[in-house]
Design a protein around this motif. Structure first.
Motif, PDB file in Angstrom:
ATOM      1  N   GLY A 184     -10.468  -1.828   6.581  1.00  0.00           N
ATOM      2  CA  GLY A 184     -10.148  -0.437   6.283  1.00  0.00           C
ATOM      3  C   GLY A 184     -11.294   0.450   6.729  1.00  0.00           C
ATOM      4  N   PHE A 191      -3.202  -2.956   6.998  1.00  0.00           N
ATOM      5  CA  PHE A 191      -2.667  -2.014   7.968  1.00  0.00           C
ATOM      6  C   PHE A 191      -2.160  -2.750   9.203  1.00  0.00           C
ATOM      7  CE2 PHE A 191      -3.442   0.947  11.538  1.00  0.00           C
ATOM      8  CZ  PHE A 191      -2.461   1.850  11.214  1.00  0.00           C
ATOM      9  N   CYS A 193      -5.996  -0.608  -3.036  1.00  0.00           N
ATOM     10  CA  CYS A 193      -6.595  -0.628  -1.701  1.00  0.00           C
ATOM     11  C   CYS A 193      -7.839  -1.512  -1.710  1.00  0.00           C
ATOM     12  CB  CYS A 193      -6.947   0.789  -1.283  1.00  0.00           C
ATOM     13  SG  CYS A 193      -7.836   0.837   0.259  1.00  0.00           S
ATOM     14  N   MET A 194      -7.766  -2.630  -1.027  1.00  0.00           N
ATOM     15  CA  MET A 194      -8.788  -3.670  -1.156  1.00  0.00           C
ATOM     16  C   MET A 194     -10.191  -3.238  -0.728  1.00  0.00           C
ATOM     17  SD  MET A 194      -6.385  -6.876  -0.132  1.00  0.00           S
ATOM     18  CE  MET A 194      -5.810  -6.152   1.374  1.00  0.00           C
ATOM     19  N   CYS A 214      -7.697  -5.791   7.096  1.00  0.00           N
ATOM     20  CA  CYS A 214      -6.850  -5.175   6.089  1.00  0.00           C
ATOM     21  C   CYS A 214      -5.378  -5.214   6.439  1.00  0.00           C
ATOM     22  CB  CYS A 214      -7.309  -3.774   5.738  1.00  0.00           C
ATOM     23  SG  CYS A 214      -6.947  -3.526   4.008  1.00  0.00           S
ATOM     24  N   PRO A 253       0.497   4.013   1.589  1.00  0.00           N
ATOM     25  CA  PRO A 253       0.803   4.512   2.926  1.00  0.00           C
ATOM     26  C   PRO A 253       2.017   3.817   3.548  1.00  0.00           C
ATOM     27  CG  PRO A 253      -1.557   4.084   2.734  1.00  0.00           C
ATOM     28  CD  PRO A 253      -0.923   3.619   1.457  1.00  0.00           C
ATOM     29  N   CYS A 272       0.849  -1.187   0.000  1.00  0.00           N
ATOM     30  CA  CYS A 272       0.000   0.000   0.000  1.00  0.00           C
ATOM     31  C   CYS A 272       0.883   1.234   0.000  1.00  0.00           C
ATOM     32  CB  CYS A 272      -0.878   0.097   1.236  1.00  0.00           C
ATOM     33  SG  CYS A 272      -1.502  -1.423   1.878  1.00  0.00           S
ATOM     34  N   GLU A 285     -10.121   6.159   1.494  1.00  0.00           N
ATOM     35  CA  GLU A 285      -9.137   5.513   2.372  1.00  0.00           C
ATOM     36  C   GLU A 285      -8.558   6.566   3.309  1.00  0.00           C
ATOM     37  OE1 GLU A 285      -5.709   4.319   4.152  1.00  0.00           O
ATOM     38  OE2 GLU A 285      -5.480   5.621   2.399  1.00  0.00           O
TER      39      GLU A 285
END
Ligand code: SF4
Ligand code: SF4
Lengths: 337, 364
Positions: free
Chosen positions: B279, B81, B307-308, B79, B51, B49, B214
């Motif tokens: 997310g 993250f 981004c899923m 997700c 980010p 990703c 997002e």
């Protein structure tokens, strides 16, 4: 009622469960056709651009069932194992289909959420069974039979069969005539078991004398053990299977090489492949390559990649040297020259 | 121990205040720049990703300035993250960066682990001191967002072109000089006052555009190519779905009233999406419905490539747009997104909205 099941995403893993369940409840199951150019094109056209290939394919398979089935099954696999997920797109799949595919018959949305407890996962199937008009007793009986079938299937997968050999009742284990070695084929079921999408990689490997082994052939205990090296539990079931499967193959020296099949834009693989690559580079140093698939992947380019990898692997086997003729590092694929 | 952390919009202001209050040395990563992204792109897997790539760049740049401990928050799926920290750790290790990575996860089954980690990064301050510092920091968070909200209102209405931007950039330059939450809060107060004083053209009726998507992309101006300012200059008042304040309240605080409000808001998504898919896609859908119902002129979704959860949202938004008759557009950003093409799309969208409203908009 004719229930259509798209031959996409986790179909190769769960089809015995789903099919038996609906058939036991007295319904007829129809499958979408095998992945083809038409199905792929339809999927690509209908689905949002940013999605990954397997999700686009699912759209195509749903469209293929229009006119062939009274209702279409769209599984919502939130979690197949306590504390884990598969991928956000699996959770939102029914919404994606609902909003993008027009003209479809009623969608049969089947939730599976085992996040808290495995047994609870089946509640979604129970509920759907009842919505289809079956009595509680019938639902339970159908579910028991379906689960028994599924368990049998999974243990066959673990013992080394591929879904294709079981589902199509081919008794051979698809092994090449004379086996030179084995290659771990690391990828989600919908890539490694869809011959159209993976350009027939299993046969191509067999033609060069290599037997493919899949993450599904690795027992879950080994996968858990292999992943326990990471400080935080992996919460993606397939991510864990791919990573743990790959690590186990490396650890047990089961393979001469690893091929990672991934879809362009796959968020889970981006992380999993990275972890696998780094572990291999540090500890095992077995040749590894990643082949990325998308709707534009061409047969010729794919074959070249595959051939080059096998050549490099064999070259290395002969000279036991890490630097192949091509001047790229065998582990990272990064150029050395 | 010298702490650093990843950038996320103006989150650095409260975080710095927090560690200042605790008396812990902290390095604020240099503002996200091309170089930051280049470092991240070099180190991270290609499909990671966006980010995460920027986070990695932040760490390296901070370590060059002496940071040795990285603090970040995590989560437990679905997700990616939640797994940033682990992957980042591996990448740093293989590249010879020897940093201590402390992941602050939601306290699941073992709250003690989290408490120990907090204690550790707090330089073993007393719990009372820690609690007070966190409380103060959350005040800073809210104040910063209030300040930004004033700017969003001012930009399309400002009398002197560029004045709002000037106030903002001066603020961002000077806020780092403040030491501790007390000074920081005073400083923000002063700037809120300055912002409120920016003279307006009389009778301006700007377009109203809601931005959703997002969370990191929404909050970090470098990643969204400063969409708030760009839209402001095109004459639109921007409404933000998710702010740093929301993020903090959802993930880090026990604010029950906020949580109840959040639930209420998510209920708006009901007809389109009724569960968390990872997310902030659920919020994205809820905000889209909310903005449509509020009568905003248009909605823009922003997401980083791949981004899923937002991809799922992306397929739902056109239906909401159709149902409610509000134009919506999706912008996907990646490391190659160019300023020019992006601007063209924003302009075209604003043109469309103004035509729909039957008037020519005025650019400030
Ligand atoms: S796991 Fe990857 S390939 Fe599968 S649906 Fe999610 S993003 Fe797509
Ligand atoms: S929400 Fe999007 S950007 Fe955030 S971790 Fe998931 S895929 Fe990455």
């Amino acid at each position: 009622m004719k229930i259509g099941i798209p031959r996409a995403l986790l179909y190769p893993i769960y089809i015995p469960l789903w099919k038996t369940f609906f058939e036991e409840l007295g319904h007829q199951v129809v499958l979408s056709g095998r992945t083809s150019k038409g199905i792929l094109n339809n999927g690509v056209k209908t689905c949002v651009d940013d999605a990954c290939l397997p999700v686009k394919l699912f759209h195509g398979h749903v469209m293929d069932l229009i006119g062939k089935a009274d209702v279409i099954l769209v599984p919502r696999l939130i979690s197949i194992y306590p504390g884990e997920f598969i991928c956000p797109k699996f959770i939102g799949l029914p919404e994606m289909i609902k909003n993008s595919v027009s003209g479809s018959p009623k969608l049969l949305i089947m939730n599976f959420n085992a996040r808290d407890r495995l047994e609870k996962g089946y509640d979604g199937m129970r509920q759907l069974g009842r919505e289809l008009g079956a009595s509680n007793t019938n639902v339970e009986r159908a579910l028991d039979r379906a689960r028994a079938r599924q368990a049998e299937y999974e243990s066959m997968l673990e013992s080394g069969f591929s879904p294709k050999s079981i589902l199509e009742k081919r008794n051979a284990r698809q092994s090449p005539a004379s086996v030179k070695g084995r290659i771990g084929l690391i990828g989600h079921p919908y890539l490694v078991y869809d011959d159209y999408i993976n350009m027939n990689i299993v046969e191509k490997l067999a033609a060069r004398g290599y037997e493919a082994i899949f993450p599904e052939n690795v027992p879950l205990e080994d996968i858990e053990l292999a992943c326990s090296r990471y400080p935080k539990k992996l919460f993606w079931s397939y991510g864990k299977r791919l990573l743990g499967g790959g690590l186990t193959m490396l650890e047990k020296r089961k393979v001469d090489g690893l091929i990672i099949l991934t879809s362009f834009g796959c968020g889970i693989d981006a992380f999993i492949d990275e972890l696998l690559l780094r572990a291999n580079q540090r500890e095992y140093r077995i040749p590894q390559t990643t082949i990325t698939l998308d709707e534009h992947t061409g047969q010729a380019g794919f074959d070249t990649r595959l051939e080059a990898f096998i050549d490099m692997m064999e070259w290395r086997g002969r000279y036991d040297n890490n630097i192949p003729a091509y001047g790229t590092d065998v582990y990272t694929g990064k150029s050395l020259v | 121990m010298t702490i650093t952390f990843p950038h996320m919009g103006r989150m650095y202001i409260p975080v710095k205040a927090l560690f200042d209050d605790l008396g812990v040395k902290v390095v604020v990563p240099p503002p996200v720049s091309k170089e930051t992204l280049e470092i991240g792109t070099r180190l991270a897997p290609e499909m990671a990703c966006l980010p995460m790539k920027i986070n990695l760049g932040n760490y390296i740049q901070s370590m060059e300035k002496g940071a040795d401990t990285i603090v970040l928050t995590g989560s437990c799926g679905p997700c990616r993250f939640g797994y940033y920290g682990v992957v980042e750790k591996e990448i740093l290790k293989d590249n010879g960066y020897d940093a201590d990575v402390v992941i602050l996860d939601a306290p699941g089954r073992e709250p003690q682990v989290l408490l120990n980690r907090i204690r550790k990064i707090s330089g073993n301050s007393s719990w009372l001191k820690i609690a007070r510092a966190f409380l103060q920091a959350s005040k800073v968070v809210e104040q910063v967002d209030e300040f930004i909200d004033i700017l969003l209102k001012k930009r399309p209405r400002e009398l002197n072109k560029g004045e709002t931007d000037r106030v903002q950039s001066k603020f961002e330059k000077e806020v780092l000089i403040c030491k501790g939450s007390g000074e920081t809060l005073e400083f923000i107060e002063e700037y809120k006052e300055k912002a409120a004083q920016i003279p307006e053209r009389p009778g301006v009726q700007p377009l109203h555009i809601g931005i959703v998507g997002e969370i990191y992309t929404l909050i970090e101006p470098y990643v969204n190519l400063n969409i708030e300012n760009k839209l402001g200059h095109l004459g639109a008042e921007v409404h933000r779905g998710i702010t740093v304040t929301d993020w903090v309240k959802t993930h880090l605080s026990l604010d029950m009233i906020y949580k109840r409000e959040r639930k209420k808001k998510l209920k708006k998504a009901e007809n389109y999406l009724s569960l968390c898919i990872g997310g902030h896609a659920w919020e994205t859908i809820a905000e889209t419905v909310h903005y449509a119902d509020m009568g905003l002129d248009g909605i823009i979704q922003v997401l980083p490539f791949g981004c899923m959860p937002e991809i799922v949202a992306e397929s739902i938004i056109p239906t909401i747009s159709r149902d409610k008759g509000v134009p919506a557009m999706t912008l996907t950003v990646d490391e190659l997104t160019g300023e020019a093409g992006y601007m063209t799309r924003l302009e075209a969208f604003v043109d469309l909205l103004s035509q729909k409203k039957g008037r020519v908009y005025e650019r400030s």
